[in-house]
Design an enzyme around this catalytic site. Structure first.
Site, PDB file in Angstrom:
ATOM      1  N   HIS A  28      -0.428  -1.569  -4.841  1.00 39.87           N
ATOM      2  CA  HIS A  28      -0.799  -1.128  -3.491  1.00 39.87           C
ATOM      3  C   HIS A  28      -1.767   0.055  -3.543  1.00 39.87           C
ATOM      4  O   HIS A  28      -1.655   1.004  -2.781  1.00 39.87           O
ATOM      5  CB  HIS A  28       0.436  -0.802  -2.658  1.00 39.87           C
ATOM      6  CG  HIS A  28       1.495  -1.847  -2.746  1.00 39.87           C
ATOM      7  ND1 HIS A  28       1.234  -3.197  -2.592  1.00 39.87           N
ATOM      8  CD2 HIS A  28       2.826  -1.766  -2.985  1.00 39.87           C
ATOM      9  CE1 HIS A  28       2.365  -3.891  -2.737  1.00 39.87           C
ATOM     10  NE2 HIS A  28       3.337  -3.041  -2.973  1.00 39.87           N
ATOM     11  N   HIS A  29      -2.732  -0.044  -4.453  1.00 48.77           N
ATOM     12  CA  HIS A  29      -3.742   0.995  -4.639  1.00 48.77           C
ATOM     13  C   HIS A  29      -5.133   0.415  -4.381  1.00 48.77           C
ATOM     14  O   HIS A  29      -6.050   0.591  -5.172  1.00 48.77           O
ATOM     15  CB  HIS A  29      -3.666   1.564  -6.056  1.00 48.77           C
ATOM     16  CG  HIS A  29      -2.364   2.199  -6.398  1.00 48.77           C
ATOM     17  ND1 HIS A  29      -1.944   2.421  -7.693  1.00 48.77           N
ATOM     18  CD2 HIS A  29      -1.366   2.676  -5.603  1.00 48.77           C
ATOM     19  CE1 HIS A  29      -0.751   3.004  -7.684  1.00 48.77           C
ATOM     20  NE2 HIS A  29      -0.379   3.167  -6.423  1.00 48.77           N
ATOM     21  N   GLN A  30      -5.297  -0.276  -3.272  1.00 48.54           N
ATOM     22  CA  GLN A  30      -6.567  -0.935  -2.998  1.00 48.54           C
ATOM     23  C   GLN A  30      -7.670   0.083  -2.706  1.00 48.54           C
ATOM     24  O   GLN A  30      -7.428   1.112  -2.079  1.00 48.54           O
ATOM     25  CB  GLN A  30      -6.437  -1.896  -1.812  1.00 48.54           C
ATOM     26  CG  GLN A  30      -5.474  -3.035  -2.033  1.00 48.54           C
ATOM     27  CD  GLN A  30      -4.047  -2.730  -1.646  1.00 48.54           C
ATOM     28  OE1 GLN A  30      -3.753  -1.658  -1.134  1.00 48.54           O
ATOM     29  NE2 GLN A  30      -3.143  -3.668  -1.888  1.00 48.54           N
TER      30      GLN A  30
END
Length: 546
Positions: A469-471
């Site tokens: 979840h590090h876009q």
């Protein structure tokens, strides 16, 4: 007619600090809008509440990717915060700036002012590190950064085991030595989550020149020719137009910002034509360069004294709840992980390209979307690939702003990425089979002892691999043909419009991306104030987008 000097769209990790910085000048009239609701809720403020927010659709956009060809057609779940504070209000609160060479790499790609020596003052400016300030750390900023209030013995043993196999110990991975093993830090103050809203906006909410509005979902940016003049939002079922005398700032995040640009007529020509959107600017890089940290989880059964699972189930969880309410301490006051080790997947790497995260507890996920702590003692260890060689895309599904875009991450599309993650799994096993942590392990549960060969591990990646979840990267900063913004975060080819969030990263940083996203917001406020565009005439804006 509603008119503000600056409109900031998205009250998240970057939007809150940029709005705070702009409103520091009393001559600026600033509007900060958020699609979601307020964030003052018990489980938002309580660090251990993050599990209850993971699938909460009222506080979470709950995105899903398109089916992924290399991962058996799976659609990966991508939570993103939809409330004041954005994803900083639902994440694991881990605070990692990234490696110094990340930022030097940004600068080398044609972005002056973004090297490590350039951004370090902003990291220091934004933080209050509980150990105090020094050459690398700040102690007077609004964002509280703390060490874990409880440090488990098994965490110390993990650090010692990693050190015995050659990984140096770092006392501060946000200081002089990033690549190594040590305790993580978190944006937690006195046992409560310190989101960007709580840190940057709540203390100044009474400023007469700062307006915060919730429940306002952006529909499009309004233009006069190629000049941004305002926005259109959906509020309580009604469309409203709000105008900006100086600038519009998009801080909606790496998944929403490119979607909003395209719906407003800025994006790849073919994508705009496909959806019959009138073109304001052909900007081929919008929605391209999507990057994320591919994530693999492993789990180990352990001795009872090695995990705090038992403290969060059964009758003990009520005692922990009472303890937390009385003292704001204990296990409910902890972030998502305790320890990180930054290592290289290959000796050929210039610096660490793998992040191994250790936590002395394990979760279980249920079909109804709930998340709970496992009953048996467990240790969770995960690995992220920090520098993926492949990129993905954000494209439109429809012209309805409320419809999610199509997210195609292209995970595991190169041998380089696959080999790096396989190396990460082997690193985990090497550490967990080293003393003193080895003595705490009863058995390997995931992936399990039957997963031995590279092919076995690859199949495990395909079946279970997930997103950290590090876009980022979808409106990248630079001066090449695919750059969407320049080094001052101005949208290229457009006047009075900037992008300020993780989408501007040329490539994502080596670690959890929330800290650099906050830094981007803090730095952007200075850039915008330095540029100080003259106010537009406020009468009768003419729009070129119908």
């Amino acid at each position: 007619m509603q008119i503000y000097d600056y409109i900031v769209v998205g009250a998240g990790s970057s939007g809150c600090p940029v709005a705070r910085g702009l409103s520091d000048d009393p001559r600026n009239n600033v509007l900060l809008i958020e699609a979601g609701p307020a964030s003052d809720r018990f489980w938002v403020n309580t660090p251990a509440g993050m599990g209850k927010l993971y699938f909460n659709k009222s506080l979470n956009w709950s995105f899903r990717t398109s089916p992924m060809e290399k991962l058996q057609g799976r659609r990966m779940y991508w939570p993103r915060g939809k409330l004041l504070g954005g994803s900083s209000s639902i994440n694991g609160m881990v605070f990692i700036r990234g490696h110094q060479k990340d930022f030097d790499g940004w600068r080398a790609l044609g972005n002056p002012g973004w090297g490590y020596e350039d951004v370090l003052p902003y990291f220091k400016k934004m933080e209050h590190f509980e150990r105090g300030g020094d050459e690398y750390r700040g102690a007077n900023g609004p964002l509280w950064i703390s060490d874990p209030v409880v440090k488990e013995k098994s965490s110390y043993d993990f650090i010692e085991a990693a050190n015995r196999i050659g990984i140096p110990v770092t006392e501060d991975m946000n200081g002089a030595l990033h690549d190594g093993v040590g305790f993580m830090q978190h944006n937690i103050q006195d046992g409560q989550r310190m989101s960007t809203y709580r840190a940057f906006i709540e203390p100044v909410i009474e400023r007469p020149n700062l307006t915060v509005r919730t429940g306002c979902e952006l529909q499009r940016v309004l233009f006069e020719g190629r000049t941004a003049v305002g926005i259109e939002v959906l509020k309580s079922g009604r469309l409203e137009r709000i105008y900006a005398a100086r600038e519009v700032i998009l801080s909606a995040g790496s998944l929403k910002t490119p979607q909003m640009l395209m719906l407003s007529g800025i994006g790849p020509r073919a994508e705009l034509e496909k959806h019959a959107i009138p073109e304001v600017l052909n900007s081929p890089g919008v929605g391209q360069n999507l990057q994320d940290h591919f994530y693999i989880h492993t789990a180990f059964r352990c001795t009872p004294d090695s995990s705090y699972n038992a403290n969060l189930v059964g009758l003990r969880k009520y005692w922990e709840g009472f303890r937390y309410l009385m003292t704001r301490k204990g296990y409910l006051a902890l972030g998502s992980s305790q320890v990180a080790a930054f290592v290289k997947s290959s000796p050929d790497e210039d610096y660490a390209d793998l992040q191994i995260s250790f936590r002395p507890m394990t979760f279980q996920y249920f079909p109804d979307g709930t998340v709970d702590v496992e009953k048996h003692p467990g240790l969770g260890v995960s690995v992220y690939q920090l520098r993926p060689s492949t990129t993905g895309t954000v494209t439109l599904r429809s012209t309805n702003p409320s419809d999610p875009a199509d997210y195609t991450p292209n995970f595991l599309s190169s041998d380089y990425d696959i080999n790096a993650v396989i190396s990460g799994v082997r690193w985990i096993r090497k550490i967990m089979n080293s003393e003193p942590i080895k003595s705490r392990v009863v058995s390997e549960e995931l992936p399990g002892p039957h997963i031995r060969t590279d092919e076995d591990i690859y199949n495990y990646l395909v079946e279970t691999g997930n997103s950290a979840h590090h876009q980022g990267g979808t409106c990248k900063m630079g001066n090449d043909a695919m750059a969407v913004v320049d080094e001052r975060l101005r949208v290229r080819g457009i006047e009075r419009l900037r992008v300020v969030d993780a989408s501007i990263m040329p490539f994502i940083t080596s670690g959890n991306t929330n800290a650099p996203s906050i830094m981007i917001g803090v730095k952007a406020a200075d850039l915008i104030r330095e540029d100080a565009m003259a106010r537009r005439a406020s009468s009768s804006p003419v729009e070129t987008v119908g």
